[in-house]
Design a protein around this motif. Structure first.
Motif, PDB file in Angstrom:
ATOM      1  N   SER A  23       0.830  -1.208   0.000  1.00 53.34           N
ATOM      2  CA  SER A  23       0.000   0.000   0.000  1.00 53.34           C
ATOM      3  C   SER A  23       0.868   1.263   0.000  1.00 53.34           C
ATOM      4  O   SER A  23       0.519   2.261  -0.632  1.00 53.34           O
ATOM      5  CB  SER A  23      -1.007  -0.016   1.162  1.00 53.34           C
ATOM      6  N   ASP A  44     -11.296  -6.231   1.814  1.00 54.78           N
ATOM      7  CA  ASP A  44     -10.962  -4.846   2.164  1.00 54.78           C
ATOM      8  C   ASP A  44     -11.079  -4.693   3.686  1.00 54.78           C
ATOM      9  O   ASP A  44     -12.173  -4.845   4.239  1.00 54.78           O
ATOM     10  CB  ASP A  44     -11.951  -3.909   1.449  1.00 54.78           C
ATOM     11  N   ARG A  46     -11.205  -2.219   5.452  1.00 55.07           N
ATOM     12  CA  ARG A  46     -12.074  -1.103   5.878  1.00 55.07           C
ATOM     13  C   ARG A  46     -13.528  -1.568   5.960  1.00 55.07           C
ATOM     14  O   ARG A  46     -14.339  -0.974   6.642  1.00 55.07           O
ATOM     15  CB  ARG A  46     -11.936   0.070   4.904  1.00 55.07           C
ATOM     16  N   GLU A 116      -4.386  -0.446  11.905  1.00 59.63           N
ATOM     17  CA  GLU A 116      -4.644   0.979  11.628  1.00 59.63           C
ATOM     18  C   GLU A 116      -3.679   1.521  10.586  1.00 59.63           C
ATOM     19  O   GLU A 116      -4.064   2.288   9.707  1.00 59.63           O
ATOM     20  CB  GLU A 116      -4.493   1.804  12.905  1.00 59.63           C
ATOM     21  N   THR A 119      -4.667   0.200   7.171  1.00 60.35           N
ATOM     22  CA  THR A 119      -5.902   0.818   6.677  1.00 60.35           C
ATOM     23  C   THR A 119      -5.645   2.266   6.249  1.00 60.35           C
ATOM     24  O   THR A 119      -6.138   2.693   5.203  1.00 60.35           O
ATOM     25  CB  THR A 119      -6.986   0.762   7.786  1.00 60.35           C
ATOM     26  N   SER A 120      -4.852   3.028   7.027  1.00 60.39           N
ATOM     27  CA  SER A 120      -4.559   4.408   6.611  1.00 60.39           C
ATOM     28  C   SER A 120      -3.809   4.426   5.291  1.00 60.39           C
ATOM     29  O   SER A 120      -4.066   5.275   4.436  1.00 60.39           O
ATOM     30  CB  SER A 120      -3.656   5.196   7.546  1.00 60.39           C
ATOM     31  N   ASP A 123      -6.175   3.747   2.441  1.00 64.13           N
ATOM     32  CA  ASP A 123      -6.955   4.969   2.169  1.00 64.13           C
ATOM     33  C   ASP A 123      -6.144   5.958   1.344  1.00 64.13           C
ATOM     34  O   ASP A 123      -6.627   6.506   0.357  1.00 64.13           O
ATOM     35  CB  ASP A 123      -7.326   5.665   3.496  1.00 64.13           C
ATOM     36  N   CYS A 124      -4.890   6.188   1.786  1.00 60.65           N
ATOM     37  CA  CYS A 124      -4.026   7.155   1.077  1.00 60.65           C
ATOM     38  C   CYS A 124      -3.754   6.676  -0.344  1.00 60.65           C
ATOM     39  O   CYS A 124      -3.705   7.492  -1.273  1.00 60.65           O
ATOM     40  CB  CYS A 124      -2.680   7.324   1.767  1.00 60.65           C
ATOM     41  N   GLU A 126      -5.615   4.877  -2.269  1.00 61.76           N
ATOM     42  CA  GLU A 126      -6.801   5.102  -3.100  1.00 61.76           C
ATOM     43  C   GLU A 126      -6.941   6.584  -3.441  1.00 61.76           C
ATOM     44  O   GLU A 126      -7.192   6.944  -4.587  1.00 61.76           O
ATOM     45  CB  GLU A 126      -8.039   4.601  -2.361  1.00 61.76           C
ATOM     46  N   SER A 127      -6.723   7.460  -2.422  1.00 61.72           N
ATOM     47  CA  SER A 127      -6.815   8.899  -2.694  1.00 61.72           C
ATOM     48  C   SER A 127      -5.770   9.337  -3.714  1.00 61.72           C
ATOM     49  O   SER A 127      -5.985  10.274  -4.472  1.00 61.72           O
ATOM     50  CB  SER A 127      -6.587   9.748  -1.444  1.00 61.72           C
TER      51      SER A 127
END
Ligand SMILES: Cc1cc2nc3c(=O)[nH]c(=O)nc-3n(C[C@H](O)[C@H](O)[C@H](O)COP(=O)(O)OP(=O)(O)OC[C@H]3O[C@@H](n4cnc5c(N)ncnc54)[C@H](O)[C@@H]3O)c2cc1C
Length: 464
Positions: A23, A44, A46, A116, A119-120, A123-124, A126-127
């Motif tokens: 990731s 996933d 999340r 955590e 998962t962060s 998220d990053c 994907e952004s």
């Protein structure tokens, strides 16, 4: 085409594994404008919750933090991290003592939750524009046709690729597929010791039950317990010991195979932890024993088709707390080489040439650190050498830097840290031989050894 110009591969990459390295690499490449697809065997986290299966928390140090800063992902991660200033050593029957890792609170490590953190980073990623495909486990690769096969949702899915970046961990499927095409020189050296995770829950008032800003160690010679704090005010405790009888009369997982035997072991060897681990018997029976080993490969890439990094390339034992930190450094290095060098085969070769000797160095230091943690941290000779190490650091700043600081608070290559640590250890042993305190140290001789054997550290060693 102009003579000498290399063919540029399309800036597209398929990352296998959306764990810690996968990731982060996705963020770094997507931010540089690469088209990135990430295939992850699990669901996933999340949506379905994090199903890590390995250590619940991890020590994050400067190398890993630096990589997170490059990805602008350090903020969310540090928001939930717990600072660890040093080792809190719990001798059997003695008073716990804090051994600081660094000089002050600018030299600390951080306990972070694997779930955590992962998962962060997802998220990053994907952004940043990476496409994540969950429940897509790599099962086979056809390198001729440049097609990879993934399984998930009860179906097989074929996808073409430009290059596969293997972040699928110690049991890497990509590595196995590459090994069908070329000899990778793979070998794993098993440690013969394993681990089991337990928990110190929060106190009745919701606070921490023991000092939160430390990594706790209960050293017992050939085995040990450690505990790392979590943001939820609990601690993850890990018991490390031999899997089978090694003939030294020490406990092993084969023998301690029931809750009752575990309680007896803790009553005898870790009595101060008994009131702290109320679910010891239940968790000991329920939690699996993890195995530990070091993975060595002679090559990490297959031309410009595939490359391995992180645990898939160089899994190590966890005793320096550097596996993830090293994997994150790999990500920064690989993203830079891929960005700089249009020919992926050359980029992967340059990455391997840069990182392999460093991976070997940290693998060795991680093995050595098991002995230090389980046996030496309460040994008088070791403690005297530690005192001298600090004194020599003050007398020779930028020249004598303690081993732990070079690995943990700086980013100089691991191989250089290992080389200098070996020299420094020689000086420490020689200067304290036969002594009981620093009062009797021959400072002129110690200073002369430092000046003769240790050139000043290069500027690149300074943390950014
Ligand atoms: C007990 C223990 C304690 C540790 N403590 C520390 C520490 O304190 N500090 C530290 O720096 N390191 C620590 N480590 C090491 C650290 O956990 C690893 O180095 C790190 O997780 C490596 O990251 P990775 O992304 O390479 O692999 P992983 O984190 O293992 O991620 C691999 C990912 O690939 C996925 N995957 C696997 N197979 C496939 C497939 N076929 N197709 C698609 N996806 C797949 C997995 O589901 C997973 O998401 C510890 C390790 C252990 C075992």
């Amino acid at each position: 085409m102009a003579q000498g110009r290399r063919v540029s591969a399309p800036r597209q990459a398929s990352i296998i594994g959306a764990g810690l390295a996968g990731s982060l690499l996705a963020i770094l490449l997507a931010r540089r404008g690469w088209e990135v697809d990430v295939y992850e065997r699990r669901g996933d986290p999340r949506l379905s919750g994090y199903a890590g299966g390995r250590s619940i928390n991890l020590a994050l140090a400067e190398r890993g933090l630096h990589a997170l800063r490059q990805a602008e992902a350090d903020g969310p991660v540090l928001a939930h991290a717990v600072m660890m200033r040093g080792r809190m050593v719990h001798p059997l029957g003695g008073t716990p003592q804090l051994q600081r890792y660094g000089r002050d609170d600018s030299e600390v490590i951080w306990s972070v939750s694997r779930g955590e953190l992962n998962t962060s980073l997802i998220d990053c990623a994907e952004s940043a524009g990476a496409r994540l495909h969950f429940e897509r486990g790599l099962v086979a690769v056809d390198f001729e046709r440049k097609v990879a096969e993934y399984h998930g949702d009860g179906h097989a899915h074929e996808r073409t690729f430009t290059a596969l970046l293997g972040c699928d961990g110690a049991g890497s499927t990509l590595r196995a597929e590459m090994a069908k095409r070329a000899e990778l020189g793979e070998r794993t050296e098993w440690l013969g010791h394993g681990y089991k995770e337990l928990e110190i829950p929060p106190a009745a008032d919701g606070g921490f039950r023991i000092e939160p800003n430390a990594l706790h160690i209960w050293p017992r010679g050939r085995y040990m317990c450690i505990a790392l704090p979590n943001d939820e005010r609990n601690f993850t405790v890990t018991l490390f010991m031999a899997l089978h009888d090694e003939g030294h009369g020490d406990p092993d997982f084969d023998d301690v195979d029931s809750a009752a035997k575990a309680v007896a072991l803790f009553e005898r060897d870790f009595p101060d932890t008994l009131p702290l681990i109320p679910a010891l018997a239940r968790d000991y029976e329920a939690n699996p024993v993890g195995t530990l080993g070091t993975l060595y490969l002679d090559r990490w890439h297959l031309g410009g088709d595939a490359v391995l990094l992180g645990d898939a390339a160089h899994a190590m034992v966890p005793f320096h707390g550097q596996g993830m930190n090293c994997a994150f450094e790999d990500c920064v290095s690989l993203a830079e080489h891929m960005d700089r060098e249009p020919d992926l085969s050359a980029a992967f070769a340059a990455f391997e040439a840069e990182r392999m000797r460093d991976a070997l160095a940290i693998q060795k230091m991680a093995l050595d650190n098991y002995i230090e943690m389980r046996d030496l941290v309460d040994d008088p000779d070791f403690l005297l050498q530690r005192e001298l190490e600090q004194a020599l650091q003050a007398r020779h700043p930028g020249r004598f830097v303690p081993h732990y600081a070079m690995v943990t608070f700086m980013r100089l290559p691991y191989s250089l840290a290992l080389e200098r640590s070996d020299v420094q250890r020689g000086i420490l042993v020689e200067a304290t031989r036969g002594l009981e305190s620093l009062d009797a140290v021959d400072w002129a001789a110690a200073d002369a050894m430092v000046e003769a054997r240790l050139p000043p550290l290069p500027a690149l060693a300074n943390p950014a």
